[in-house]
Write a protein that holds these residues in place. Structure first.
Motif, PDB file in Angstrom:
ATOM      1  N   ASN A 359      51.297  52.780 -28.714  1.00  0.00           N
ATOM      2  CA  ASN A 359      52.112  51.687 -28.954  1.00  0.00           C
ATOM      3  C   ASN A 359      52.704  51.140 -27.544  1.00  0.00           C
ATOM      4  O   ASN A 359      52.870  50.067 -27.695  1.00  0.00           O
ATOM      5  CB  ASN A 359      53.171  52.259 -29.936  1.00  0.00           C
ATOM      6  N   GLU A 360      52.909  52.153 -26.803  1.00  0.00           N
ATOM      7  CA  GLU A 360      53.453  51.755 -25.539  1.00  0.00           C
ATOM      8  C   GLU A 360      52.377  50.680 -24.650  1.00  0.00           C
ATOM      9  O   GLU A 360      52.777  49.895 -24.004  1.00  0.00           O
ATOM     10  CB  GLU A 360      54.100  53.051 -24.563  1.00  0.00           C
ATOM     11  N   LEU A 361      51.282  51.306 -24.603  1.00  0.00           N
ATOM     12  CA  LEU A 361      50.155  50.662 -24.028  1.00  0.00           C
ATOM     13  C   LEU A 361      49.938  49.185 -24.455  1.00  0.00           C
ATOM     14  O   LEU A 361      49.937  48.068 -23.923  1.00  0.00           O
ATOM     15  CB  LEU A 361      48.841  51.417 -24.059  1.00  0.00           C
ATOM     16  N   SER A 366      50.298  43.388 -24.388  1.00  0.00           N
ATOM     17  CA  SER A 366      50.519  42.349 -25.299  1.00  0.00           C
ATOM     18  C   SER A 366      51.703  41.494 -24.735  1.00  0.00           C
ATOM     19  O   SER A 366      52.087  40.338 -25.059  1.00  0.00           O
ATOM     20  CB  SER A 366      50.755  42.513 -26.634  1.00  0.00           C
ATOM     21  N   SER A 367      52.464  41.932 -23.355  1.00  0.00           N
ATOM     22  CA  SER A 367      53.517  41.157 -23.172  1.00  0.00           C
ATOM     23  C   SER A 367      53.285  40.417 -21.927  1.00  0.00           C
ATOM     24  O   SER A 367      54.302  39.784 -21.154  1.00  0.00           O
ATOM     25  CB  SER A 367      54.775  42.449 -22.761  1.00  0.00           C
ATOM     26  N   GLY A 368      51.909  39.953 -21.667  1.00  0.00           N
ATOM     27  CA  GLY A 368      51.681  39.207 -20.646  1.00  0.00           C
ATOM     28  C   GLY A 368      51.643  39.709 -19.158  1.00  0.00           C
ATOM     29  O   GLY A 368      51.744  40.848 -18.890  1.00  0.00           O
ATOM     30  N   SER A 369      51.891  38.898 -18.158  1.00  0.00           N
ATOM     31  CA  SER A 369      51.720  39.417 -16.672  1.00  0.00           C
ATOM     32  C   SER A 369      52.832  40.458 -16.363  1.00  0.00           C
ATOM     33  O   SER A 369      52.672  41.169 -15.714  1.00  0.00           O
ATOM     34  CB  SER A 369      51.881  37.937 -15.883  1.00  0.00           C
ATOM     35  N   GLY A 371      54.234  42.691 -18.338  1.00  0.00           N
ATOM     36  CA  GLY A 371      53.759  43.782 -19.245  1.00  0.00           C
ATOM     37  C   GLY A 371      52.647  44.449 -18.421  1.00  0.00           C
ATOM     38  O   GLY A 371      52.592  45.932 -18.094  1.00  0.00           O
ATOM     39  N   ILE A 372      51.717  43.664 -17.991  1.00  0.00           N
ATOM     40  CA  ILE A 372      50.477  44.038 -17.036  1.00  0.00           C
ATOM     41  C   ILE A 372      51.244  44.847 -15.826  1.00  0.00           C
ATOM     42  O   ILE A 372      50.644  45.835 -15.052  1.00  0.00           O
ATOM     43  CB  ILE A 372      49.348  43.221 -16.759  1.00  0.00           C
ATOM     44  N   TYR A 452      43.127  56.239 -28.094  1.00  0.00           N
ATOM     45  CA  TYR A 452      43.279  54.913 -27.892  1.00  0.00           C
ATOM     46  C   TYR A 452      41.845  54.300 -27.699  1.00  0.00           C
ATOM     47  O   TYR A 452      41.805  53.132 -27.951  1.00  0.00           O
ATOM     48  CB  TYR A 452      43.963  54.710 -26.663  1.00  0.00           C
ATOM     49  N   TRP A 453      41.316  54.990 -26.793  1.00  0.00           N
ATOM     50  CA  TRP A 453      39.744  54.105 -26.489  1.00  0.00           C
ATOM     51  C   TRP A 453      38.833  54.389 -27.526  1.00  0.00           C
ATOM     52  O   TRP A 453      37.906  53.353 -27.702  1.00  0.00           O
ATOM     53  CB  TRP A 453      39.118  54.675 -25.372  1.00  0.00           C
ATOM     54  N   SER A 454      38.904  55.422 -28.289  1.00  0.00           N
ATOM     55  CA  SER A 454      37.811  55.939 -29.283  1.00  0.00           C
ATOM     56  C   SER A 454      38.015  55.407 -30.823  1.00  0.00           C
ATOM     57  O   SER A 454      37.086  55.315 -31.539  1.00  0.00           O
ATOM     58  CB  SER A 454      37.149  57.334 -29.354  1.00  0.00           C
TER      59      SER A 454
END
Length: 598
Positions: A359-361, A366-369, A371-372, A452-454
């Motif tokens: 949920n954090e990732l 999703s919060s744009g630049s 967030g990244i 998260y990945w699988s």
């Protein structure tokens, strides 16, 4: 001066007493429409109110009665749903009885016999068996007992986890319902005038504390650390007052983490501050951050007074006060006002253990630049900032200058630093425990990222969701909060940092093997007074090193510098080595011309 101090103590007791009394200053009554909004599911509301209609439109004089009634309704509703949707052994036996001769090849189509899609219950059971038991498809069995064992395993898993989470009220949703309903149902003087009670319950104790602390600069005489009578103190040496304070802190943390519905009046009280910062009502963690910050600021003033002869201690205290107020409290709340993710720029994994939760990732990505950037910042702190800064400055750059846990320990916890256990046994326990928590956090995070990945939460027989739940409850809440702070008056102020903090373990490993930071000693001047060991909050027997003229290289050392500050002979100094192994200019910690009283 003494009269001012006594007046200040009276104001503090009055404000704190009012804070405790406010716990009971409300009645509780909720309407049907408000309860509908909180539960958010018409069928579940009807189910709960069928058994406990007295939840709505009934006046309760205490939150205990109101919360108890809500929980009674939820429990009864859940039992009803279990009776309706639980998978029974008799159903599995019926399926097994229809099998022909072995070998048996299981197919999900066989479920049509016991769970035909004719009503809500059988449709649910069939769907859950397909969801949880898909791994049985095509499996061959030599006996009915083997097939029954696997089918019952699936059925039991569904009964334990799948029913309440979907058609009932799980414990997380139940906690949210209890909390939100209690806060919304509250009415009384605090709900009517939160600003007034905010002033009375917080400003009075703050003013009282300042009136008590500031005259000490005059009453204590010349600058210097005064620890007179500390081992005869009923507060600072595990006396009755210390035990009462520790008990209050433990109870506070238990309520905060596990029963927030019982502190709704305290939360309502800080709604005006929350509205000012983030334009929304306060949550339990906003209340916690508010109180946490105030404690560091007020007790930071005490640090200025006690250690006023030491520029290092003053600067270190200013640093933790700044980072807690700006980075841990104000900036994250203002970010929420700007519709950005809540983010503490100074918090580092694995202390920030939920940084890699899905949920954090997802929220950061999703919060744009911005967030990244936050995601990249957090990762850079882990793999770049920690090793680089620890190499040059030791773990003190974070543990004693930046960290919020360390900030509270160094301010609120300073009166209890002498209670840390210096025994060899404690050191052995410390090493095993802190590195075990670090290993647990790494495994838990690895499982979280794998999921998260699988999309698969199972790593063999381990469920990553169970791992994160266990870590959050027992380490994140229980150890770091309840024990870490509640045990200040019982075991010293660095219980969490010393025995449990995984980030401290990571920093300590780098400091022990690859850091220019050391506390150097001049053994020829040591008079074996023991002040250094007594006031080491990390339980290091500093005198043992000083008597031998050995530099202190313990990975647990947070470089607080108090051992040097209380040394009457200037034996200890915080220093950094250059590339050739030579020590540079020592950092001024104390002044050996100033009398330090034991």
């Amino acid at each position: 001066m003494r009269a001012i101090q006594l007046t200040g103590l009276a104001l503090f007791i009055l404000g704190f007493g009012l804070f405790l009394a406010s716990f009971f200053m409300a009645d509780y009554k909720i309407s049907r429409s408000d309860f509908d909004k909180i539960v958010g599911h018409e069928g579940k509301v009807e189910g709960i109110l069928t058994f406990t209609p007295e939840i709505v439109d009934t006046e309760y004089s205490t939150n205990f009665g109101f919360v108890g009634t809500i929980q009674k309704g939820i429990n009864t509703y859940n039992r009803q749903q279990m009776m309706l949707f639980a998978l029974k052994e008799s159903e599995i036996n019926l399926l097994i009885s229809e099998l022909g001769p072995p070998p048996y090849t299981f197919s999900l189509e066989m479920l049509n016999y016991i769970y035909p899609k004719i009503n809500t219950s059988t449709i649910f059971k069939r769907r859950k068996m397909e969801e949880y038991g898909s791994w049985l498809e095509g499996r061959k069995y030599d006996s009915r007992e083997g097939l029954k064992k696997d089918l019952m395993s699936v059925a039991n898993t569904i009964n334990d986890y799948g029913i309440i989470s979907e058609v009932g009220i799980d414990r997380y949703k139940a906690r949210d319902i209890r909390y939100e309903a209690t806060k919304l149902a509250s009415h009384g003087p605090i709900k009517s005038s939160p600003g007034l009670f905010l002033a009375l319950c917080y400003l009075l104790p703050i003013i009282g504390a300042m009136m008590y602390l500031l005259p000490k600069t005059k009453l204590d005489g010349p600058a210097g650390i005064k620890n007179n009578g500390i081992f005869q103190s009923v507060l600072k040496n595990k006396g009755w007052l210390g035990i009462m304070l520790g008990s209050f802190l433990i109870v506070f943390y238990i309520i905060l983490y596990f029963f927030p519905e019982y502190m709704t009046e305290w939360i309502i009280m800080v709604d005006p501050v929350s509205q000012l910062l983030k334009n929304s009502d306060a949550s339990r963690f906003f209340l916690y951050g508010f109180i946490y910050t105030l404690c560091i600021l007020v007790m930071g003033v005490r640090m200025f007074i006690k250690y006023r002869h030491s520029k290092y201690q003053i600067m270190r205290t200013i640093s933790v006060m700044f980072f807690q107020t700006a980075f841990a409290f104000l900036i994250p709340e203002i970010l929420l006002r700007l519709n950005q993710p809540y983010f503490d720029f100074k918090n580092i994994w694995p202390l920030d253990y939920d940084f890699f939760f899905d949920n954090e990732l997802n929220q950061l990505i999703s919060s744009g630049s911005l967030g990244i950037f936050m995601l990249g910042w957090g990762i850079a702190l882990i793999i770049i900032a920690v090793p680089v800064f620890v190499y040059f400055f030791g773990k003190r750059w974070y543990c004693s200058w930046v960290c919020g846990c360390g900030g509270l320990a160094e301010t609120l916890g300073d009166p209890f630093r002498q209670l840390s256990d210096k025994s060899l046994k404690a050191w052995k326990i410390e090493r095993w425990m802190i590195h075990a928590v670090l290993a647990f956090s790494v495994v838990m995070t690895g499982g979280v990222l794998y999921t998260y990945w699988s999309g698969n939460s199972w790593l063999g027989v381990i469920d990553s969701y169970t791992l994160r739940e266990v870590y959050g409850a027992y380490i994140g809440a229980g150890f770091a909060g309840v024990v870490g702070t509640g045990f200040y008056p019982l075991m010293g102020n660095r219980v969490w940092c010393r025995f449990g903090c995984p980030l401290a373990a990571y920093l300590g490993i780098v400091q022990r093997f690859k850091s220019r930071f050391r506390i150097t000693t001049n053994g020829g001047q040591c008079i074996s007074c023991g002040n250094c060991s007594t006031y080491c909050e990390m339980g290091i027997d500093v005198r043992w090193y000083a008597q031998r003229g050995q530099n202190i290289v313990r990975s647990s050392c947070v470089g607080c510098g108090v051992c040097s500050s209380v040394c009457p002979r200037g034996v200890l100094n915080l220093e950094n080595r250059d590339e050739e192994g030579r020590f540079g200019q020592p950092i001024l910690i104390g002044n050996d011309s100033i009398k330090v009283e034991a």
